[in-house]
Scaffold this motif. Structure first.
Motif, short mmCIF file in Angstrom:
data_model
loop_
_atom_site.label_atom_id
_atom_site.label_comp_id
_atom_site.label_asym_id
_atom_site.label_seq_id
_atom_site.Cartn_x
_atom_site.Cartn_y
_atom_site.Cartn_z
N LEU A 1 0.83 -1.11 0.16
CA LEU A 1 0.24 0.06 0.15
C LEU A 1 0.91 1.45 -0.14
N LEU B 1 1.84 1.70 -3.50
CA LEU B 1 0.84 2.41 -4.17
C LEU B 1 0.71 3.94 -3.81
N PHE B 2 0.70 4.20 -2.47
CA PHE B 2 0.62 5.56 -2.07
C PHE B 2 1.66 6.43 -2.78
N LEU C 1 2.97 5.96 -5.62
CA LEU C 1 2.63 6.10 -7.14
C LEU C 1 1.44 7.08 -7.10
N LEU C 2 0.78 7.26 -6.04
CA LEU C 2 -0.55 8.02 -6.15
C LEU C 2 -0.21 9.46 -5.72
N ASP C 3 1.22 9.87 -5.86
CA ASP C 3 1.63 11.15 -5.64
C ASP C 3 1.51 11.58 -4.03
N ALA C 4 1.79 10.38 -3.01
CA ALA C 4 1.31 10.78 -1.72
C ALA C 4 2.68 10.07 -0.72
N GLN C 5 4.02 10.50 -1.18
CA GLN C 5 5.15 10.03 -0.83
C GLN C 5 5.06 10.16 0.81
#
Lengths: 358, 99, 661, 171
Positions: D40, D43-44, D46-50
């Motif tokens: 997860l 995935l974060f 990759l979803l611009d939520a480093q």
């Protein structure tokens, strides 16, 4: 893309080897200093001044028979040392070890991955080290190991808070969580260890506890628990448990890194893309800062134990030449501004002067 | 672009969490399944934050705070229960039942 | 704020309150510091009296008599919507008279108490209560609105209760206190209902606003004003011990004698008279109520006087006498002769205080004598007295002054005030004949008054002594701290009539003119009833003759030599027995009200309604219902968390299904 | 490319999630859950939520799951013993209910976002460039959501106190 992959691979390879060699050599150093403090000889037989002792130990560990308890959970028993060792190495992926290097293919940052959240990354990854210990203690199916593992994990969970809190001061002072910029801040002003002495002391104590070193070695207390969570381990797996000592390396970029008077900003070298001798210099430079200076004698009071590599982290860092080679020249190279450091970013005094003159 | 797969993965994870809660008797495992559900929701938040603004990421932050608090208290409760019953099975947690 | 000494009016109640606080603290912390307690207790009263005199003199210099009263608003007390009640004090002619009486007589009685209560272990507590009483009494008379007055009204009731039951270790005393309190509650209920109705009809509770709006807001003689005033009068009958709520006052004699003098003769019981005088405008608007007030007053005067004829306890005689005299005052204010009522209030305060303190002096002497010989005789029974004039000449002389005053012998103060009341009633009788009946009743009461007071004097101070051989040697005049206040009161009783010498004797009628700004609005609404001066002289003659007949008759009829001490006394017979038992009023009340009420409470309210209906049907029934409901539903509570989770998930699925359409 | 990586981690997350709920041994379950959490986190990223990704590792993997492991070990629950998975009936019920849930959730992924509030693509990335990775989350956190933030801190305090009180041997 290709260049990125190639350069990263090279960096990973170099850093890994430097760390391993550095750890080995520092183990030797620690043992020698311990011996010296306790008025005995220490390892001095293999090679000149015992310099090849780590290699001999390593060889011995490789060749030794691996044992494993009959009732142990085999998978986890094998996994545990890796889980302990790998995160420790991973943290080095975000620690800058030199200033960006101008090459023919462009500016190469001397860090495996300069994460914008590098500092938090270190905290996150280093908090995973506890898994290795917990699993090792549990999977050994040995009550001493289990007790040691429980104690160690409890201690590590507890001190993680203090560790994190003590570094918050650094973040506040730097106004940033990107390690390269934290370093740049210190280059411009002074080591954060000086204004943040109290935070550093807390950090130091917490780090001792996190790595189960004296006086926080209750989880491995030989007198009662034999060797705590790694009682059942032998040979190479045993050696890998010392990887967590790498945490010491983390303290450097936060509190101490890269303040070097020799690295004054030089006006005459103000151009990128041309390789200069001092930029590629990678000397094996042992630069003992306050962190190491404090760690070694503490470790040395425990003369009976020789397997540890206490100040491994700092040593590795210095082995990589960090103290000298992070060039305090960001304004010239224009690297830092990419991260939007803005007005708070480091400004080279000389460069400023020059700009005013111009 | 990534929204649909993210939501799909989130839905599957959430369903897995629900299934775990229904399937297991061990209180700790059920607790972990709850965490799984929370994480599925987090994934939704983050995925939607990409197109609806960063408030979603802030909410993930809150979910984590709540999850941490819940884990601390919940595990303490489980410890207390275990001390009484020498078991963490939900089957045995029926003190409130008549008799 | 007037910028003169009148502004200091708050000091009077504040001083009394300060005395209460200090003495109360001492009572809790150091009850033995009697010197300090007496200094504070009497000191604050003397200081308050000083303030009263200063305010009085400043007020006379300040105002033209017709101007509105001076009202000091200190803080907002009950601000609720249109009901805005401030804590406010009002200074006008009427309240100043009361202020002077309360602080003046109060000071004397405080001084008397220093000697009288000297050896009592509750000395500090006594003075704390007494100071608190004065504080509340001052709030009562100075309050500028009905609620503020009510605070004082309730407060004096509380202090009265505390002081009647001052020696609460004896059950009789505690019961007497409770009786007084409960009887007063009945009256207070009337007061409160009257307050609600006044607010309802005039929209305010401040005296000035109410009296300004009343003539327009209320129809003269209408139902509303009649009911209001009757409820007000119900409050008065409780506080001022009139028929039917008078029975507490004789029992209140269980308290220390100075308390009887101060609270149950001179000040608190006159609060009702003060209230009627204060609301004279309202009563003037309600002729029926006025007639009721006057009738009840006249009837009480006579009724109480008959009972006083056959009492042996010296304080009981005085208590019934007080009720009787209060009846006179109500006759006066009911008739509309506010001045006469207030005049009688003032003179009565002096001579009745004197009588009580004198009797206190006698009791003190007898008590001391019995104490010396360790006898347990009743120190208040007149049959144990007799011939005390030899031992206590000062007390005897002063008591005679007071007796002549109360009997209405000229030129003592009571003559002027009582005569004024009788004249006013007779004059009103020329317009409304019913008042002639009242006049007749009160005339008979006057005869009886003279008779029983003389009886009291003869049995107490004359004839042979019946105290006992050994005790006689210990009978002395009381010390000066007791006698001193008596002398002052004696002078006032003798000369009090000067306050309002009628025009008949070419007097100035000072009090009448002084009170005119207060009484004028009410008086203007009443029919004029002038009397020819010949008639007036005739009335005076009748009154004096009645008084003289009473005294001489008593002297002739009563034979103190035949009296025997209380322990040997035979049972009375016939009328004497009925009178001795106070017409059996207490017993009638007990049979008609108390016992049915107790029966109703016990059988109907407790055993039926509370135990059966509330406990049985409501409380236990609810519990039984809940248990049945729980029993019916408990299969849902399997105790299996897994089941709960499954049900929960099904619920969520249903909701989702609905939401998804 | 990104989508491929995304699906790889997504499959890892789902697979390890499935393993988490089906392993007999609680320790194995916990470790598979840790794997899910790591996936997860990826995935974060990759979803611009480093930042959230790092927090995910730090809080979930580094603290909460360690606590779980710790408790499991403390109670010594990982040893072989009777399974806590319900019998065939429970399995059937769980499968049916979970399947129904999945069916009900399916349309959610296909529903279009409300047009009015949708941001243009890349907005979040730009914002992170401007304010920094942490700053872009911290700004709304300490600005719009300051009160919830403070409440969350109180909640954590309450949780600390509650955990201490509950875990004490004698109350």
């Amino acid at each position: 893309m290709t260049f990125f992959l190639v350069s990263s691979a090279i960096k990973v390879f170099v850093v890994f080897n430097l760390i391993m060699v550095g750890v080995a050599l520092l183990t030797l150093l620690e043992r020698r200093v311990c011996a010296w403090m306790q008025d005995r000889l220490g390892p001095n037989r293999v090679g000149p001044q015992g310099i090849l002792q780590p290699a001999a130990d390593g060889l011995k560990n490789f060749l030794k028979e691996e044992t494993s308890p009959a009732m142990a959970d085999k998978t986890l028993f094998t996994l545990a040392p890796l889980v302990s060792f790998v995160p420790a190495l991973l943290t080095f992926g975000v620690i800058p070890f030199a200033a960006p290097l101008p090459t023919r293919w462009g500016l190469v940052p001397m860090v495996v991955a300069d994460l914008p959240v590098g500092f938090l990354y270190i905290l996150a990854i280093s908090s995973l080290g506890v898994y290795g210990i917990v699993l090792a203690g549990w999977s050994s199916n040995n009550k001493y190991a289990l007790l040691g593992g429980l104690r160690a994990s409890a201690q590590m969970i507890s001190y993680e808070i203090a560790l994190g809190m003590s570094t918050v001061a650094v973040i506040l002072l730097a106004g940033n969580v990107t390690l390269s910029q934290v370093i740049a801040q210190q280059q411009q002003a002074l080591w954060f260890v000086i204004p943040l002495t109290l935070a550093f002391v807390i950090f130091f104590i917490s780090a001792l506890a996190e790595t189960n070193r004296l006086p926080f070695d209750l989880p491995e207390a030989e007198g009662e628990l034999i060797a705590g969570y790694h009682t059942e381990y032998s040979s190479m797996k045993f050696s890998m448990f010392d990887g967590d000592a790498v945490l010491w390396g983390v303290g450097h970029p936060l509190y101490q890194l890269g303040f070097d008077r020799r690295s004054e900003c030089r006006e005459d070298a103000g151009h990128a893309g041309r390789l200069r001798p001092q930029d590629v210099r990678l000397p094996f430079h042992l630069h003992l800062g306050p962190v190491d200076a404090a760690a070694v004698p503490l470790r040395s009071t425990d003369g009976a134990r020789l397997e540890g590599a206490a100040p491994a982290g700092p040593a590795v860092y210095h082995a990589a030449g960090g103290g000298d080679l992070v060039r305090p020249d960001p304004a010239r190279l224009g690297l830092w501004s990419r991260h939007g450091l803005g007005s708070r970013g480091p400004q080279c005094r000389a460069a400023d002067r020059a700009r005013v003159v111009a | 672009m990534l929204l649909s797969p993210a939501l799909a993965i989130s839905a599957v994870l959430f369903t897995l969490g629900v299934a775990g809660v229904l399937l297991r008797r061990n209180a700790i495992v059920i607790f972990m399944c709850v965490e799984l559900m929370l994480n599925a929701v987090n994934l939704t938040f983050v995925a939607l934050a990409q197109s609806l603004g960063l408030g979603g990421q802030v909410f993930v932050f809150f979910v984590m705070a709540v999850a941490a608090a819940e884990a601390a208290v919940g595990l303490a409760i489980i410890l207390a229960v275990y001390r009484h019953k020498q078991s963490v099975s939900l089957q045995n947690m029926n003190l409130l039942k008549d008799g | 704020m007037t910028g003169t000494t009148v502004d200091l009016i708050w000091l009077a109640p504040a001083l009394a309150l300060l005395g209460f606080v200090l003495n109360g603290t001492l009572a809790l912390a150091r009850p033995t510091a009697k010197t300090l307690v007496s200094t504070i207790g009497a000191g604050v009263l003397l200081a308050a009296f000083g303030v009263a005199i200063a305010v009085f003199s400043a007020f006379t210099g300040l105002h033209a008599p017709t101007e509105a009263p001076v009202v000091f608003r200190y803080w907002s007390w009950i601000p609720v919507g249109t009901l805005q009640v401030d804590f406010a004090l009002q200074v006008d002619q009427l309240s100043l008279v009361m202020l002077l009486v309360v602080t003046g007589v109060g000071s004397l009685i405080h001084l008397f108490s220093i000697g009288y209560m000297k050896d009592d272990p509750g000395y500090a507590r006594y003075f704390a209560y007494l100071n608190l009483f004065v504080f509340f009494m001052l709030v009562l008379v100075l309050g500028a609105s009905f609620p503020v007055m009510f605070v004082g009204w309730e407060g004096v009731g509380l202090c009265s209760y505390l002081l009647i039951g001052f020696w609460f270790t004896e059950e009789v005393n505690a019961n007497a206190g409770r009786k007084a309190f409960i009887m007063n509650r009945i009256g207070d209920f009337g007061f409160m209902v009257a307050m609600f109705m006044i607010f309802w009809s005039t929209g305010s509770l401040d005296f000035d606003t109410v009296f300004a709006h009343a003539p327009t807001a209320l129809t003269a003689g209408g139902t509303a004003i009649t009911v209001i005033t009757l409820f007000l009068f119900l409050g008065c009958t409780g506080k001022s011990a009139q028929i039917p709520l008078y029975t507490w006052l004789p029992d209140a004699m269980a308290g220390p004698t100075p308390v009887s003098a101060l609270i149950h003769a001179a000040t608190m019981v006159t609060a009702g008279v003060y209230l009627v005088a204060r609301c004279n405008l309202l009563f003037a608007l309600a002729p029926v109520s006025s007639a009721v007030v006057a009738g009840v007053g006249a009837l009480t005067a006579l009724f109480a006087a008959t009972i006083a004829l056959q009492q042996w306890d010296i304080k009981k005689v005085l208590a019934y006498s007080t009720i009787s005299q209060l009846g006179y005052m109500f006759l006066a204010v009911g008739t509309g002769a506010m001045t006469a009522g207030m005049f009688h209030l003032v003179t009565h305060a002096c001579f009745k205080a004197l009588l009580f303190l004198g009797s206190g002096s006698v009791i003190f002497a007898l008590h001391r004598a019995y104490h010396h010989t360790h006898s347990h005789e009743d120190a208040q029974d007149m049959r144990n007295m007799g011939g005390l004039a030899r031992y206590m000449p000062w007390t005897t002389a002063l008591m005679w002054i007071a007796t002549l005053a109360i009997a209405g012998i000229p030129p003592f103060s009571g003559f002027f005030s009582k005569d004024e009341i009788l004249t006013a009633a007779f004059a009103r009788g020329s317009v409304e004949p019913i008042w002639l009946v009242f006049w007749g009743l009160s005339l008979v009461a006057a005869l009886l008054t003279a008779f029983y007071m003389t009886r009291l004097m003869i049995y107490t101070f004359h004839g042979p002594n019946r105290t006992g051989e050994r005790e006689q040697t210990h009978l002395h005049e009381a010390p000066w701290i007791l006698t001193g206040p008596l002398v002052v009161l004696g002078v006032l009783s003798a000369a009090g009539g000067l306050l309002n010498v009628p025009e008949l004797y070419h007097g100035g009628e000072w009090l009448h003119h002084w009170l005119e700004p207060v009484t004028q609005p009410g008086a203007a609404l009443r029919p004029e009833a002038p009397l020819a001066s010949g008639t007036e002289w005739m009335l005076v003659g009748v009154a004096v003759a009645v008084a003289v007949i009473g005294i001489v008759g008593a002297w002739q009829l009563l034979k103190p030599e035949r009296l025997v001490p209380a322990r040997n006394a035979p049972e009375e017979r016939g009328l004497a027995r009925i009178l001795r038992n106070k017409w059996y009023v207490d017993e009638i009340y007990d049979a008609l009200i108390v016992r049915p009420l107790v029966w109703f409470s016990r059988v109907v309210l407790w055993q039926e309604i509370d135990q059966r209906v509330i406990d049985g049907a409501a409380v236990n029934g609810a519990a039984r219902g809940a248990r049945a409901l729980g029993w019916a539903n408990r299969w849902i509570q399997s105790g299996q968390v897994g089941t709960y989770v499954a049900v929960f998930v099904v619920g969520v699925l249903l909701i989702l299904w609905r939401a998804m359409g | 490319m990104t989508l491929t990586v995304f699906w790889i981690f997504g499959v890892i997350a789902m697979g390890s999630g499935l393993l988490c709920i089906t392993r007999k041994n609680p320790i194995a379950s916990a470790l598979w859950l840790v794997v899910t959490l790591f996936a997860l986190a990826a995935l974060f990223v990759l979803l611009d939520a480093q930042f959230i990704a790092v927090l995910q590792v730090l809080v979930y993997a580094g603290a909460i799951m360690v606590l779980f492991l710790f408790v499991i070990m403390l109670l010594n629950l990982g040893r072989p013993g009777p399974t806590d998975i319900k019998g065939p009936l429970g399995l059937l019920g769980a499968t049916v209910l979970a399947g129904a849930l999945l069916l009900l959730l399916r349309p959610l992924g296909e529903a279009p976002l409300p047009a009015g509030i949708q941001l243009p693509p890349g907005t979040v990335a730009t914002l992170q460039q401007q304010r920094g990775m942490v700053g872009s989350v911290a700004t709304p956190l300490f600005d719009t959501y300051l009160v919830p933030f403070e409440i969350a801190s109180v909640l954590l305090l309450a949780a600390i106190v509650g955990a201490v009180v509950l875990a004490k041997r004698k109350l």
